[in-house]
Motif scaffolding. Structure first.
Motif, PDB file in Angstrom:
ATOM      1  N   UNK A 103       0.916  -1.031  -0.214  1.00 44.48           N
ATOM      2  CA  UNK A 103      -0.082  -0.194  -0.081  1.00 44.48           C
ATOM      3  C   UNK A 103       0.935   1.328  -0.021  1.00 44.48           C
ATOM      4  N   UNK A 104       0.872   1.986  -1.071  1.00 45.30           N
ATOM      5  CA  UNK A 104       1.676   3.246  -1.159  1.00 45.30           C
ATOM      6  C   UNK A 104       0.762   4.371  -0.825  1.00 45.30           C
ATOM      7  N   UNK A 105       1.302   5.349   0.058  1.00 45.33           N
ATOM      8  CA  UNK A 105       0.696   6.511   0.645  1.00 45.33           C
ATOM      9  C   UNK A 105       0.522   7.494  -0.485  1.00 45.33           C
ATOM     10  N   UNK A 106      -0.373   8.234  -0.704  1.00 42.47           N
ATOM     11  CA  UNK A 106      -0.692   9.420  -1.593  1.00 42.47           C
ATOM     12  C   UNK A 106      -0.785  10.580  -1.222  1.00 42.47           C
ATOM     13  N   UNK A 107      -0.146  10.921   0.052  1.00 42.60           N
ATOM     14  CA  UNK A 107      -0.077  12.335   0.486  1.00 42.60           C
ATOM     15  C   UNK A 107      -1.488  12.747   1.229  1.00 42.60           C
ATOM     16  N   UNK A 108      -2.181  11.658   1.564  1.00 39.37           N
ATOM     17  CA  UNK A 108      -3.604  12.026   2.064  1.00 39.37           C
ATOM     18  C   UNK A 108      -4.568  12.517   1.077  1.00 39.37           C
ATOM     19  N   UNK A 109      -4.268  12.393  -0.140  1.00 41.60           N
ATOM     20  CA  UNK A 109      -5.308  13.031  -1.164  1.00 41.60           C
ATOM     21  C   UNK A 109      -4.991  11.986  -2.359  1.00 41.60           C
ATOM     22  N   UNK A 110      -6.377  12.040  -3.108  1.00 45.95           N
ATOM     23  CA  UNK A 110      -6.658  11.359  -4.150  1.00 45.95           C
ATOM     24  C   UNK A 110      -6.363  12.049  -5.666  1.00 45.95           C
TER      25      UNK A 110
END
Length: 556
Positions: free
Chosen positions: A56-63
């Protein structure tokens, strides 16, 4: 000689595992994102009823971040569903692997159009599509989707898997992406569990399992007979406070390797066997996760390696036995935990079966009671299991008796046929009956089909079951209806008390418009199909899993 041979055997296994893991290093995959990679979950992390099968890669809290294809390939599958991965795209590569990108917000334009065309032609949100090979081709680094938070997702991220094409075997993606990730932190343990074999061992004078904090293990633990161990541990990485699964767990006793687990690959049918790797009883009761260094006879996990005792240690001499756990992550960071089990001769109480009957792990068991039949096929249990069936008469108006199929906190590997007799035929249609599982004051829809006085379903948990009736249609409530004409943001709150939402459709001005069901809210997917500022007529149809329908017509 036996001890030397065992050590050679395990060294050979370690070398083979290492060679397998290094084989992937020759395949070059690019990063799925243009920004530095941080993980919120790794491969093999312990989850309820399954291993986590990807990164699971983080996406800076945004989509909405562009997701890049990690290698040349073609789209072999596209899935859209309410739970699970939500929206996912599968890319098949020439190297024999398929990469999977889950929870995405949307697909590349040509794929998005392909999905939408199918959804509108079939008037459905949920779809599983298999385009012909080569219809949608992508090069390494091409944008194939935008990251999202769809499906069973607790926050914006990209779930990335690598599978073997054809078998869907899950492979650890970390060897292909570790060069993009920094990790200098070793795994950390918190608990040690010691377990006496029933009727054959004791721990500190007790025939019950004992769970210790690491601090309390500074003094020797006394034991006698046959026992096995477990450990609770988490891994950590640089740049984030998240914790992860431990890639490798090895137990030595007096310098002899007793158990080794290396989570490099998992077949789909192995996933639920996580329940025999962990202490399932402890997880159910306390939510604590302990990894057992014992391989039960029905455990077919290839990631587990043991000697002749399957992880059981025999304490039969009055001396100190030196236990050593070695935990290691994908990056070579190791931690070592040592404790002593002191052999102390003591009485081992005889074990007496507590259940009504014993269901063997290697044979089909059939449990029959008045008005009930439960079949446990071979391979559904990991060990011989004691089962007791208790029957309750809920009340004179109940549709069936209640059957408590009790086996303690014991997992089942898959679905088992359950039939319950309907003792009171109501005037309702047979499709209004359903099997439910009862847990305290809550009940859960199981489903099933009516068959000549019986409800037949498949269940994969021991517990309390009965037949119920659902004649109540779902609740459908408009959300912010006053703003629909100006925003086209059309939404409904939908719910069903008994059997849950089955199907739904929305028509605007007589034409089907796609909606998705997200956390109990029906949400319009294509706002551009509804002209703003002009009047419209809408019809929403929602059906539960027993066919009860709510139909509303609205103007806005």
């Amino acid at each position: 000689m036996l001890m030397i041979d065992l050590r050679k055997f395990f060294l050979l296994l370690v070398c083979m595992v290492s060679l397998v893991s290094r084989a992937g290093d020759t395949i070059k995959y690019c990063t799925p994102f243009d920004f530095p990679l941080l993980l919120s979950a790794n491969f093999g992390e312990l989850r309820p009823n399954h291993f986590h099968n990807g990164l699971d890669f983080k996406t800076k809290g945004t989509v909405g971040h562009p997701v890049r294809c990690i290698a040349d390939g073609y789209v072999s599958r596209v899935a859209v569903q309410h739970g699970g991965y939500g929206q996912a795209i599968y890319i098949t590569h020439p190297d024999g692997h398929t990469s999977v990108y889950g929870h995405v917000l949307s697909f590349a334009p040509e794929v998005e159009k392909y999905v939408r065309d199918y959804q509108y032609a079939n008037e459905t949100f949920v779809c599983y599509l298999y385009p012909e090979p080569g219809r949608f081709k992508f090069k390494k680094g091409d944008i194939i989707a935008l990251s999202g938070n769809e499906g069973a997702s607790a926050g914006p991220h990209l779930h990335l898997e690598i599978r073997k094409t054809g078998t869907d075997e899950y492979l650890d993606p970390m060897p292909y992406f570790k060069k993009y990730i920094k990790d200098t932190k070793a795994p950390q343990a918190s608990l040690i569990g010691l377990y006496p074999v029933k009727g054959k061992g004791v721990i500190d004078g007790s025939a019950n399992k004992k769970i210790y904090t690491l601090a309390s293990m500074k003094s020797p633990v006394q034991a006698w007979g046959q026992i096995y161990a477990a450990i609770s541990a988490k891994d950590y990485m640089d740049g984030t406070t998240n914790f992860y699964g431990v890639h490798s767990v090895t137990l030595y006793v007096d310098s002899v390797m007793i158990f080794r687990s290396v989570t490099d690959c998992v077949l789909p049918d192995e996933n639920r066997m996580i329940n025999t790797f962990t202490d399932y009883d402890e997880l159910v009761r306390t939510r604590r996760l302990l990894m057992c260094s014992y391989k039960s006879p029905g455990n077919l996990l290839r990631l587990h390696h043991t000697g002749p005792g399957n992880g059981v240690i025999t304490i039969d001499r009055e001396r100190d036995y030196k236990f050593v756990y070695v935990l290691e992550d994908n990056f070579g960071n190791k931690s070592t935990y040592r404790f002593t089990v002191r052999g102390k001769k003591q009485h081992i109480p005889e074990y007496h079966m507590k259940g009504e009957e014993l269901s063997p792990y290697n044979r089909t068991a059939i449990l029959q009671r008045p008005g009930m039949e439960f079949i446990i096929p071979k391979g559904m249990l990991y060990d011989d299991t004691e089962v007791t069936v208790r029957i309750s008469d809920l009340d004179t108006m109940s549709v069936s008796l209640e059957y408590d199929i009790e086996a303690g906190n014991t997992p089942l590997h898959g679905y088992c046929p359950l039939a319950i007799g309907v003792r009171k035929l109501n005037t309702v249609s047979p499709d209004k009956y359903y099997v439910r599982q009862i847990d305290g004051k809550r009940s859960y829809y199981v489903g099933g089909e009516y068959d000549n006085g019986w409800m037949r379903a498949k269940v994969r948990n021991f517990g309390k079951y009965s037949v119920a009736v659902d004649t109540v249609p779902p609740s459908v409530v408009p959300v912010d209806k006053a703003k629909w004409r100006s925003t086209s943001n059309i939404r409904f709150k939908v719910s069903d008390r008994h059997t849950g939402i089955g199907t739904y459709k929305v028509y605007i001005d007589g034409k089907f418009v796609l909606f998705g069901l997200k956390k109990g809210i029906l949400v319009i997917q294509d706002k551009e199909k509804v002209r703003r500022g002009v009047p419209h007529k809408l019809e929403v149809i929602v059906t539960d899993n027993c066919g009860n329908e709510t139909r509303k017509q609205l103007s806005f």
